[in-house]
Scaffold this motif. Structure first.
Motif, short mmCIF file in Angstrom:
data_model
loop_
_atom_site.label_atom_id
_atom_site.label_comp_id
_atom_site.label_asym_id
_atom_site.label_seq_id
_atom_site.Cartn_x
_atom_site.Cartn_y
_atom_site.Cartn_z
N PRO A 1 0.81 -1.23 0.00
CA PRO A 1 0.00 0.00 0.00
C PRO A 1 0.84 1.27 0.00
CG PRO A 1 -0.64 -1.45 1.83
CD PRO A 1 0.43 -2.15 1.08
N ASN A 2 1.98 1.25 0.72
CA ASN A 2 2.76 2.48 0.83
C ASN A 2 3.55 2.79 -0.43
OD1 ASN A 2 4.39 0.32 1.28
ND2 ASN A 2 5.39 1.13 3.11
N VAL B 1 -1.84 5.49 -5.15
CA VAL B 1 -3.23 5.78 -4.80
C VAL B 1 -3.27 6.13 -3.33
CG1 VAL B 1 -4.30 4.22 -6.45
CG2 VAL B 1 -3.71 3.37 -4.20
N ASN B 2 -4.19 6.99 -2.95
CA ASN B 2 -4.40 7.29 -1.55
C ASN B 2 -5.87 7.17 -1.26
OD1 ASN B 2 -1.78 9.45 -2.03
ND2 ASN B 2 -1.72 7.89 -0.45
N ARG C 1 7.31 10.98 4.90
CA ARG C 1 7.63 9.60 4.55
C ARG C 1 8.43 9.54 3.24
NH1 ARG C 1 6.26 9.31 8.79
NH2 ARG C 1 8.51 9.28 8.85
N GLY D 1 -1.88 5.29 7.87
CA GLY D 1 -0.44 5.47 8.00
C GLY D 1 0.33 4.76 6.90
N TYR D 2 -0.10 3.54 6.59
CA TYR D 2 0.55 2.80 5.48
C TYR D 2 0.19 3.42 4.15
CZ TYR D 2 1.99 -1.03 8.53
OH TYR D 2 2.60 -1.77 9.50
N ASP D 3 -1.09 3.75 4.00
CA ASP D 3 -1.60 4.24 2.72
C ASP D 3 -0.88 5.50 2.29
OD1 ASP D 3 -3.73 4.08 0.65
OD2 ASP D 3 -4.19 6.08 1.44
N LEU D 4 -0.49 6.33 3.28
CA LEU D 4 0.16 7.60 2.95
C LEU D 4 1.67 7.45 2.86
CD1 LEU D 4 -2.05 9.80 5.25
CD2 LEU D 4 -2.04 9.85 2.76
N GLY D 5 2.13 6.20 2.78
CA GLY D 5 3.54 6.00 2.50
C GLY D 5 4.38 5.52 3.66
N GLY D 6 3.76 5.27 4.82
CA GLY D 6 4.55 4.82 5.97
C GLY D 6 4.90 3.36 5.87
N SER E 1 7.79 3.35 10.73
CA SER E 1 7.36 4.74 10.91
C SER E 1 5.92 4.80 11.41
CB SER E 1 7.52 5.53 9.61
OG SER E 1 6.71 4.99 8.60
#
Lengths: 368, 353, 286
Positions: free
Chosen positions: A77-78, A82-83, A107, C183-188, C192
């Motif tokens: 997902p990271n 897509v968000n 991040r 948190g994961y979805d936004l890149g973490g 983190s």
């Protein structure tokens, strides 16, 4: 096909099976760049499963997901472009607004000054320039909504997923936010994929809506298509209001059919490929029915019935009249015309209703 | 109702609720000193009921001090723990010797105890059970151990255990050729002895596996073979000897340390008659023998030895040939100041590494 | 008037509890700690006991050792307890969640003494683990694992685990799964998300768990006595021996107040360091 011309999001034969049930069965669709795409369906239809597969929280059992032409299988997902805006927004309560928005940039390792600049910029775009130092708990419902979107948009994703984000808002605010969301989508010019069980939200905002039922798409199209030309009985019943009857075909000629409902009402409808004895479902929208004091007013219609008013349901512009056919006892839901002629209509009044053959949407019955 | 009167009422209720039967004997004693069979016979014979609380020397004194000598009707501290605490805290009351059937008690022991427990002309203690502490040795593995200081022998590295309590200090002092009892009256001289013992115990520390703190712990360590030599009570050694003939109690060359557990009346005891009845009852030879069989130790009851079983007699005779009995060093009463400086020594030994 | 009476009646148990069992004994102890023995049965007001505490290296050293070991035990309990709590709160579902929680609770159905004996049976030279190692050929002679600081630490951590897991699980359960996913979805990544989202959210639980575990370890008597080695000296043992063995209540009481003061100081420091308040941690944690 080059990446530029590829749709922003494409799902191919997407399937997800859990232990014993299939949540999503072989779904295909593509969303062109910059459009607002909604998936509309009742709860438990599998729309959230599709959303979570796109976001990367679930792996598909089979099929593929492509974003800008690139397969997302095996991408965590990271790492996906897509968000997601979560149902309850999932703002980070331990951070203030600016920290929330800056989280994704941190991040990515963006420099501090750059983070400050871009956070300020996105706050301007959602028209909340001075709330950066506020706590999340100090924001109003609408402000949180915008912050949640800003938190995603600052990362400039290819696709923004929205999981019923308006569900928790009260009615007035929800109406306002519908318009605002559409405006934000235009402002950011990003592809939105929106899932909801509320047809009002889907129809108002979307360029294109997929109606989903029991793990599969029933129909994909513009709101108007879904409403006027539903492809299946489910779409006809789920999108918009409709009178629904089940019955059997008593006579079929070409695209015309005569149907006797289970209650004993005889209706004339349009439907292809029907033959005598078929079980069918017929849908008639309340506003497609003409209400008249005299039988002459409905003379031209294929369906004409003399009825008695059983109830008046006043709701401003959406007011309804419930009428009953004295022969079969069937109740019919009719839109109340906003004209002086019916201003003094009362319970028990004798009236006539009528509608054309084309307004009777007839589907070969599967669930009769 | 004001808060004050409320409080008064509550206190009054609590006092009223406390049991006030004079014929209940609340006995504060050691494990094995009041076997159920003896209590049954006593209750049958006298009509009194007995409530037993098990404890040890230090806790007995601490408990009586905390209540100012209340809560119990009869207690059994060792004879060296009577004069000091009585002078300091006044937690006992004098014994009326006319109510004691002194004919049942071995005269030499009675006189010695009377001498040791007299404060301001009043006698506070009557002897009951006596025994010694010395060495418990597994002859198959540590036959060379004959005195306390042999516990520091490096051949026994990690195979030795003893308590970190005052008997250890005194035992080591005697084994080192010093006489701590003679220095009881001279704090400076006693401190000098303690300093020498401290140095020895610190030097000894690597050889020790653990400092035991409870009788069961000691028995387990010796029985499992994890340790082969220990400083402990005679009864522990005899108990182990029954299971493993290699292990037995050994009276150290410098002399076993003799203790006498007594009867004392707590200052606020409410059932003195029942207490005297108990003392006279358990000093009967047959009853005393029952206690010996339970506790493992012999009593001051005259003629009770006849009723004790042969196995216990044999173990006793092996551990105490006649010359060893003469060699027993009886604890004199401990002055409070001595106990305080001993405590500091023990803390330093424990903390040393 | 009747309302006031009702108020006092409701308050009475608390006042009695606090007054009779906590405040009055403490006042008495404070008075005892502030006097010194001048002769048999004679006492005079003095600060000598506190002076002893600060001038005798043995007492200060023992205290420092107890405090440091307690902090260490608290940290180890936290490090082991956090993943357990996370698993119970966020990963386990339904019955397995309940049974895991029960599993943490079961050791507390037996007395602390029995639990400690359990460890002795396992760890001693002729104990279960030593025998198993020899049987498996991993050791050629009996292995002694008892009577050292590691065994003592094990006992302290084991005894305290529940008191860390309960507040942690409670605070972690209150963290919306969607927040972690966001948190994961936004890149973490895992680290983190843990650092920026999970731990800040769990902070009140972490602090309240740490305070309880620290207090329990600091005040523990049985575990250091039974599992600790011949060098191990725990501050509570000093207090016990002053009261029970030495009959020196004055010094024992002074030690007690030094312990109370120092532990309050350390807890205050923990709260300051983590930016938490006592109301928040205790309110959310329990």
């Amino acid at each position: 096909m080059t990446a530029d011309r590829a749709p922003d999001l494409e799902c191919r034969a997407l399937t997800k099976r859990f232990d014993t049930m299939t949540a999503v069965r072989s779904v295909d669709f593509s969303v062109p760049a910059g459009s607002f795409f909604s998936i509309l369906g009742p709860s438990g239809c599998g729309k959230t499963t599709i959303m979570r597969m796109i976001a990367g929280f679930l792996e598909p059992t089979s099929g593929d997901i492509l974003i800008k032409g690139r397969s997302m299988l095996g991408v965590p997902p990271n790492r996906r472009p897509v968000n997601m805006v979560f149902q309850h927004l999932a703002l980070f309560p331990m951070m203030n607004v600016a920290e929330n928005i800056g989280y994704g940039l941190r991040r990515q390792g963006v420099a501090k000054a750059e983070i400050t600049r871009r956070t300020g910029e996105v706050l301007e775009r959602i028209q909340l320039p001075d709330i950066g130092t506020r706590k999340v708990s100090e924001l109003s419902g609408g402000q949180r909504q915008r912050v949640a979107i800003a938190r995603c948009m600052v990362l400039e994703p290819d696709v923004l997923l929205l999981d019923e984000p308006l569900g928790a808002l009260d009615l007035k605010l929800r109406e306002k936010m519908k318009i605002e969301l559409k405006a934000l989508q235009a402002e950011f010019d990003t592809t939105f994929v929106y899932i909801t069980h509320d047809q009002g939200e889907a129809l108002v905002m979307s360029d294109s809506v997929a109606v989903m039922n029991a793990g599969a798409f029933e129909q994909v199209g513009a709101a108007r298509d879904l409403y006027y030309n539903p492809a299946t009985a489910f779409v006809a019943g789920f999108v918009g209001e409709a009178n629904r009857w089940t019955g059997r075909v008593t006579a079929a000629r070409g695209s015309e059919a005569e149907v006797r409902t289970d209650a004993g009402l005889t209706l004339h409808a349009r439907g292809t490929g029907l033959s005598q004895g078929d079980k069918v479902e017929i849908f008639v929208r309340p506003e497609a029915i003409t209400l008249a004091h005299s039988v002459h007013a409905v003379e031209g219609d294929a369906n004409q019935i003399a009825v008695q008013v059983t109830a008046l349901l006043f709701n401003g512009a959406n007011s309804r009249v419930l009428v009953r056919d004295p022969v079969s006892g069937a109740e019919i839901d009719v839109a109340l015309p906003q004209s002086a002629a019916f201003a003094d209509l009362d319970k028990g009044a004798q009236v006539h209703v009528g509608w054309g053959r084309d307004q009777s949407l007839c589907f070969a019955g599967t669930r009769a | 109702m004001t808060p004050k009167s409320y409080l008064t009422c509550t206190v009054a209720l609590l006092v009223l609720a406390a049991p006030a039967h004079a014929d209940t004997l609340r006995l504060l004693t050691w494990g094995g000193y009041a076997p159920d069979a003896v209590i049954e016979k006593f209750e049958e014979a006298t009509g009194h009921t007995v409530e037993v609380t098990l404890s040890n020397n230090e806790e007995m004194v601490a408990k009586l001090r905390a209540t100012g000598g209340g809560g119990f009707d009869l207690a059994q501290p060792s004879q060296d723990r009577i004069a000091g605490p009585q002078a300091e805290f006044g937690i006992y009351k004098p014994i009326d010797m006319s109510k004691i059937d002194t004919a049942q008690i071995t005269p030499s022991m009675l006189e010695a105890t009377k001498a040791n427990t007299t404060v301001d002309g009043d006698v506070y203690g009557v002897p009951h059970v006596w025994g010694t502490s010395g060495l418990i040795v597994n002859a198959a593995e540590a036959g060379s151990v004959a005195d306390y200081t042999d516990l520091c022998n490096e051949d026994l590295m990690g195979k030795v255990t003893y308590r970190l309590k005052r008997p250890t200090l005194i035992g080591f002092a005697f084994a080192m050729g010093l006489d701590p009892f003679a220095a009881y009256g001279d704090t400076a001289a006693y401190q000098d002895i303690l300093d020498q013992v401290e140095a020895k115990l610190v030097e000894c520390k690597p050889v020790v596996k653990a400092y035991w703190s409870g009788g069961d712990e000691l028995i387990n360590l010796m029985r499992s073979g994890e340790t082969v030599a220990a400083m402990a009570w005679d009864t522990g050694g005899w108990k182990l000897n029954t299971d493993n003939p290699d292990i037995n109690f050994v009276a150290p060359a410098s002399g076993a340390l003799g203790w006498v557990d007594t009867f004392v009346l707590p200052a606020q005891g409410r059932a003195d008659d029942a207490a005297y009845d108990w003392i006279n009852f358990v000093m009967q030879p047959e009853i005393a023998a029952m206690i010996t069989e339970e506790a493992g130790n012999f009593t001051a009851s005259q003629g009770a030895d006849e009723f004790v079983n042969d196995a216990l007699k044999a173990q006793y005779q092996t551990s105490f040939p006649p010359e060893a009995v003469d060699n027993i060093r009886w604890y004199p009463p401990v002055p409070a100041e001595i106990e305080r400086i001993e405590g500091e020594t023990l803390d330093r030994v424990q903390a040393a590494s | 008037m009747t309302r006031r009476l009702g108020f006092f009646l409701l308050l009475a148990p608390l006042v009695l509890w606090l007054g009779l069992l906590i405040i009055i004994p403490h006042i008495d102890m404070a008075l005892v700690s502030l006097r010194a023995r001048t002769g048999p049965g004679e006492y005079a007001p003095s600060l000598q006991n506190y002076g002893d505490f600060f001038t005798q290296p043995l007492y200060l050293m023992t205290f420092a050792r107890t405090a440091i070991m307690s902090v260490l035990a608290t940290l180890i309990t936290l490090i082991i307890g956090f993943p357990i709590s996370y698993y119970i709160a966020k990963i386990a579902r339904g019955r397995s969640q309940a049974s895991l929680f029960l599993l943490c609770l079961i050791p507390f159905w037996v007395s602390e003494l029995v639990r400690t004996f359990g460890w002795i049976i396992l760890l001693r030279e002729t104990g279960v683990i030593s025998n198993m190692l020899q049987w498996a050929g991993l050791a050629d002679q009996p292995v002694e694992m008892l009577y050292n600081d590691a065994a003592m630490m094990l006992g302290l951590v084991y005894t305290s685990m529940l008191f860390m897991v309960v507040p942690l699980t409670t605070t972690l359960e209150s963290l919306d799964d969607a927040v972690i996913e966001a948190g994961y979805d936004l890149g973490g990544n895992g680290f983190s998300v843990l650092r920026e989202i999970v731990i800040p959210h769990a902070m009140p639980g972490i602090v309240s768990g740490c305070i309880v575990v620290f207090m329990l370890s600091l005040g523990n008597y049985l575990t250091p006595t039974m599992l600790g080695g011949k060098d191990s000296l725990w501050f509570t043992q000093l207090i016990y021996s002053q009261f029970i063995v030495r009959f020196n209540w004055e010094l024992g009481a002074a030690f007690g107040f030094c312990l109370l003061g120092a532990s309050s100081l350390i807890v205050w420091g923990m709260l300051r360091l983590s930016g938490q308040t006592l109301e928040r941690t205790m309110g959310e944690g329990a």
